[in-house]
Design a protein around this motif. Sequence first.
Motif, PDB file in Angstrom:
ATOM      1  N   LEU A 160      42.711  31.446  34.944  1.00  0.00           N
ATOM      2  CA  LEU A 160      41.915  31.735  36.248  1.00  0.00           C
ATOM      3  C   LEU A 160      42.111  30.781  37.210  1.00  0.00           C
ATOM      4  O   LEU A 160      41.722  31.035  38.401  1.00  0.00           O
ATOM      5  N   ALA A 161      42.270  29.565  36.968  1.00  0.00           N
ATOM      6  CA  ALA A 161      42.601  28.330  37.512  1.00  0.00           C
ATOM      7  C   ALA A 161      43.906  28.476  38.399  1.00  0.00           C
ATOM      8  O   ALA A 161      44.308  27.842  39.660  1.00  0.00           O
ATOM      9  N   ASP A 162      44.562  29.329  37.800  1.00  0.00           N
ATOM     10  CA  ASP A 162      46.050  29.423  38.416  1.00  0.00           C
ATOM     11  C   ASP A 162      46.163  30.857  39.148  1.00  0.00           C
ATOM     12  O   ASP A 162      46.641  32.014  38.942  1.00  0.00           O
ATOM     13  N   HIS A 163      45.608  30.813  40.300  1.00  0.00           N
ATOM     14  CA  HIS A 163      45.210  31.817  41.316  1.00  0.00           C
ATOM     15  C   HIS A 163      46.819  32.654  41.491  1.00  0.00           C
ATOM     16  O   HIS A 163      46.597  33.964  41.453  1.00  0.00           O
ATOM     17  N   ALA A 164      47.811  32.025  41.700  1.00  0.00           N
ATOM     18  CA  ALA A 164      49.110  32.696  41.800  1.00  0.00           C
ATOM     19  C   ALA A 164      49.391  33.453  40.602  1.00  0.00           C
ATOM     20  O   ALA A 164      49.928  34.864  40.756  1.00  0.00           O
ATOM     21  N   ALA A 165      49.164  33.090  39.207  1.00  0.00           N
ATOM     22  CA  ALA A 165      49.426  33.901  38.331  1.00  0.00           C
ATOM     23  C   ALA A 165      48.493  35.004  38.214  1.00  0.00           C
ATOM     24  O   ALA A 165      48.815  36.143  37.877  1.00  0.00           O
ATOM     25  N   VAL A 166      47.127  34.956  38.617  1.00  0.00           N
ATOM     26  CA  VAL A 166      46.293  36.170  38.581  1.00  0.00           C
ATOM     27  C   VAL A 166      46.692  36.906  39.694  1.00  0.00           C
ATOM     28  O   VAL A 166      46.734  38.282  39.293  1.00  0.00           O
ATOM     29  N   ARG A 167      47.112  36.601  40.851  1.00  0.00           N
ATOM     30  CA  ARG A 167      47.527  37.524  41.904  1.00  0.00           C
ATOM     31  C   ARG A 167      48.941  38.057  41.308  1.00  0.00           C
ATOM     32  O   ARG A 167      49.136  39.404  41.612  1.00  0.00           O
ATOM     33  N   GLY A 168      49.907  37.463  40.924  1.00  0.00           N
ATOM     34  CA  GLY A 168      51.114  37.997  40.024  1.00  0.00           C
ATOM     35  C   GLY A 168      50.567  39.135  39.197  1.00  0.00           C
ATOM     36  O   GLY A 168      51.424  40.209  39.377  1.00  0.00           O
ATOM     37  N   PHE A 169      49.550  38.901  38.097  1.00  0.00           N
ATOM     38  CA  PHE A 169      49.326  39.837  37.340  1.00  0.00           C
ATOM     39  C   PHE A 169      48.784  41.268  37.974  1.00  0.00           C
ATOM     40  O   PHE A 169      49.300  42.342  37.991  1.00  0.00           O
ATOM     41  N   CYS A 170      48.086  41.039  39.341  1.00  0.00           N
ATOM     42  CA  CYS A 170      47.665  42.250  39.945  1.00  0.00           C
ATOM     43  C   CYS A 170      48.561  42.921  40.449  1.00  0.00           C
ATOM     44  O   CYS A 170      48.520  44.140  40.577  1.00  0.00           O
ATOM     45  N   GLN A 171      49.509  42.194  41.086  1.00  0.00           N
ATOM     46  CA  GLN A 171      50.539  43.011  41.622  1.00  0.00           C
ATOM     47  C   GLN A 171      51.628  43.842  40.601  1.00  0.00           C
ATOM     48  O   GLN A 171      51.864  45.148  41.087  1.00  0.00           O
ATOM     49  N   ASP A 172      51.688  43.129  39.602  1.00  0.00           N
ATOM     50  CA  ASP A 172      52.448  43.884  38.667  1.00  0.00           C
ATOM     51  C   ASP A 172      51.804  45.080  37.994  1.00  0.00           C
ATOM     52  O   ASP A 172      52.441  45.938  37.589  1.00  0.00           O
ATOM     53  N   LYS A 173      50.782  45.014  37.826  1.00  0.00           N
ATOM     54  CA  LYS A 173      49.790  46.136  37.332  1.00  0.00           C
ATOM     55  C   LYS A 173      49.220  47.018  37.951  1.00  0.00           C
ATOM     56  O   LYS A 173      48.537  47.827  37.842  1.00  0.00           O
ATOM     57  N   ASP A 174      49.517  47.136  39.254  1.00  0.00           N
ATOM     58  CA  ASP A 174      48.989  47.761  40.434  1.00  0.00           C
ATOM     59  C   ASP A 174      47.510  47.736  40.415  1.00  0.00           C
ATOM     60  O   ASP A 174      46.867  48.912  40.619  1.00  0.00           O
ATOM     61  N   ILE A 175      46.762  46.736  40.293  1.00  0.00           N
ATOM     62  CA  ILE A 175      45.256  46.620  40.324  1.00  0.00           C
ATOM     63  C   ILE A 175      44.702  46.968  41.789  1.00  0.00           C
ATOM     64  O   ILE A 175      45.001  46.090  42.868  1.00  0.00           O
ATOM     65  N   GLY A 176      43.919  47.849  41.704  1.00  0.00           N
ATOM     66  CA  GLY A 176      43.287  48.434  42.813  1.00  0.00           C
ATOM     67  C   GLY A 176      42.007  47.735  43.271  1.00  0.00           C
ATOM     68  O   GLY A 176      41.498  47.986  44.583  1.00  0.00           O
ATOM     69  N   LEU A 177      41.477  46.889  42.413  1.00  0.00           N
ATOM     70  CA  LEU A 177      40.186  46.391  42.497  1.00  0.00           C
ATOM     71  C   LEU A 177      39.992  45.257  41.362  1.00  0.00           C
ATOM     72  O   LEU A 177      40.201  45.532  40.231  1.00  0.00           O
ATOM     73  N   VAL A 178      39.291  44.066  41.921  1.00  0.00           N
ATOM     74  CA  VAL A 178      39.221  43.003  40.929  1.00  0.00           C
ATOM     75  C   VAL A 178      37.748  42.758  41.039  1.00  0.00           C
ATOM     76  O   VAL A 178      37.164  42.700  42.153  1.00  0.00           O
ATOM     77  N   VAL A 179      37.215  42.627  40.040  1.00  0.00           N
ATOM     78  CA  VAL A 179      35.606  42.637  39.786  1.00  0.00           C
ATOM     79  C   VAL A 179      35.451  41.230  39.124  1.00  0.00           C
ATOM     80  O   VAL A 179      35.982  41.045  37.930  1.00  0.00           O
ATOM     81  N   VAL A 180      34.811  40.089  39.833  1.00  0.00           N
ATOM     82  CA  VAL A 180      34.684  38.718  39.149  1.00  0.00           C
ATOM     83  C   VAL A 180      33.212  38.937  38.742  1.00  0.00           C
ATOM     84  O   VAL A 180      32.490  39.024  39.570  1.00  0.00           O
ATOM     85  N   GLY A 181      33.193  38.792  37.494  1.00  0.00           N
ATOM     86  CA  GLY A 181      31.931  38.455  36.785  1.00  0.00           C
ATOM     87  C   GLY A 181      31.096  37.141  36.940  1.00  0.00           C
ATOM     88  O   GLY A 181      30.155  37.435  37.700  1.00  0.00           O
ATOM     89  N   PRO A 182      31.607  36.005  36.535  1.00  0.00           N
ATOM     90  CA  PRO A 182      31.014  34.858  36.607  1.00  0.00           C
ATOM     91  C   PRO A 182      31.295  34.143  37.891  1.00  0.00           C
ATOM     92  O   PRO A 182      32.142  34.621  38.524  1.00  0.00           O
ATOM     93  N   GLU A 183      30.372  33.119  38.085  1.00  0.00           N
ATOM     94  CA  GLU A 183      30.311  32.448  39.264  1.00  0.00           C
ATOM     95  C   GLU A 183      31.396  31.258  39.532  1.00  0.00           C
ATOM     96  O   GLU A 183      31.812  31.142  40.672  1.00  0.00           O
ATOM     97  N   ALA A 184      31.670  30.732  38.392  1.00  0.00           N
ATOM     98  CA  ALA A 184      32.727  29.512  38.570  1.00  0.00           C
ATOM     99  C   ALA A 184      34.135  29.822  39.458  1.00  0.00           C
ATOM    100  O   ALA A 184      34.540  29.187  40.327  1.00  0.00           O
ATOM    101  N   PRO A 185      34.688  31.222  39.027  1.00  0.00           N
ATOM    102  CA  PRO A 185      35.896  31.346  39.801  1.00  0.00           C
ATOM    103  C   PRO A 185      36.064  31.832  41.332  1.00  0.00           C
ATOM    104  O   PRO A 185      36.537  31.424  41.835  1.00  0.00           O
ATOM    105  N   LEU A 186      34.366  32.136  41.406  1.00  0.00           N
ATOM    106  CA  LEU A 186      34.305  32.381  42.887  1.00  0.00           C
ATOM    107  C   LEU A 186      33.907  31.312  43.440  1.00  0.00           C
ATOM    108  O   LEU A 186      34.649  31.016  44.743  1.00  0.00           O
ATOM    109  N   VAL A 187      33.219  30.216  42.991  1.00  0.00           N
ATOM    110  CA  VAL A 187      32.939  28.897  43.915  1.00  0.00           C
ATOM    111  C   VAL A 187      34.420  28.094  43.958  1.00  0.00           C
ATOM    112  O   VAL A 187      34.550  27.479  44.683  1.00  0.00           O
TER     113      VAL A 187
END
Length: 424
Positions: free
Chosen positions: A48-75
């Motif tokens: 989750l600290a590797d934002h480019a990797a998370v972005r890449g995953f979302c693009q590969d899997k055609d993610i229409g919505l990301v729901v972030v549960g905990p505070e740490a990744p948001l902060v």
Amino acid sequence: MNILLIGAGGREHALAWKLAQSPTLTKLYSAPGNPGIAEEAELVTLDLADHAAVRGFCQDKDIGLVVVGPEAPLVDGLGDSLRAAGLAVFGPDKAPAQLEGSKGFTKDLCERAGIPTAGYVRTSSLEQATEALGRFTPPYVLKADGLAAGKGVVIAETRDEAEAALADMFGGQFGEAGAEVVIEEFMAGEEASFFALTDGTTVIPFGTAQDHKRVGDGDTGPNTGGMGAYSPAPVLTKELQRQVMREIVEPTVATLRAEGMPYVGVLYAGLMLTSEGPKLIEYNARFGDPECQVLMKRLDEDLAALLLACAEGRLAEFGEAKMLPETALTVVMAAKGYPGTPEKGGSIELGSAEAEGAKVFHAGTAMQDGRLVATGGRVLNVTAMAPSVTEAQRKAYAAVDAITFPSGFCRRDIGWREVERKRG
Ligand code: AMP
Ligand code: GLY
């Protein structure tokens, strides 16, 4: 629509369970998830600290919505990175997430917007803080400014205790989070939680709850992340809720927006119901855990559609979020030793816990050689719903008693305030 849900606790299991019921969901992914979430979603491993990797995953899997549960990744700004790539995200950017990430930020915002809260001083050295104590009367409320996993607040009865606590805080007890300390006026009253969803402009109420922070029955022992909760919290009457929206939540959203940091996500307001009216204790930039579990049980909406409307700035299309009138109540089963050093690896058998309509959300569990085990801390959230709080409590404990978890424990009095009030 495909959805990526970030997080691994009981809150995220409740979100996954509700998202899985959404007619608008095609496929749910969860990073990293847990064995309960695995029943609703495909678990994926992402750094989750590797934002480019998370972005890449979302693009590969055609993610229409990301729901972030905990505070740490948001902060940490995960929301900003994903939004910059055009993704729809439920959860605020880094700047507005300071509502949770910095107590001083929130206090200053309350002051600018005239939001009722305890008087305060921000301090950045032991000398300054010790000197500022003179402006307060006991009990002294001392708060590490940054994220401290819910442990950064000390309420000191005497000046000596306060000075010792300040020395620990500035001495690095909470690391960077304690580089600044906020000293606050003590507020007396009953605590309650109020939730609201916002797309940055429109705000809608999203239910009320009461948590049980102390580890032991009768609200004794050390503070925890929360040992159980129920919703609604009738102490927050309709009238008080309107007052909270008008005096606290709406000015917060409007001020953040006017200052160029619109807030998208859930605002979790911790309130003190004082004799002068409701006052803000603190904000969280995420759902409460275990409050989310009881809110999801009651929610009578397509959760995916609602969260997407927040992410896309279309929340005005939903006039309100419908909740069932019943009371939902959740009992946290924790591993013995929590909140100190919890036992790990204890075996769990859920038995017939869900047979009578209770739902067991997983928090700290893992599968080991085909067996369910505790990974420590808060382990299960046993959640039931009924027309009355008394009946919801009875159903939840009947389910707890059907579970075999020898290295676990729970409070036996979740909901006591409301049960007693009902008894009259
Ligand atoms: P916080 O992390 O800011 O929510 O604080 C943790 C707990 O400390 C709250 O749930 C309250 O029980 C208590 N607390 C925090 N601030 C105050 C205050 N100003 N007056 C009285 N109690 C407080
Ligand atoms: N249950 C308290 C919290 O989520 O912060």
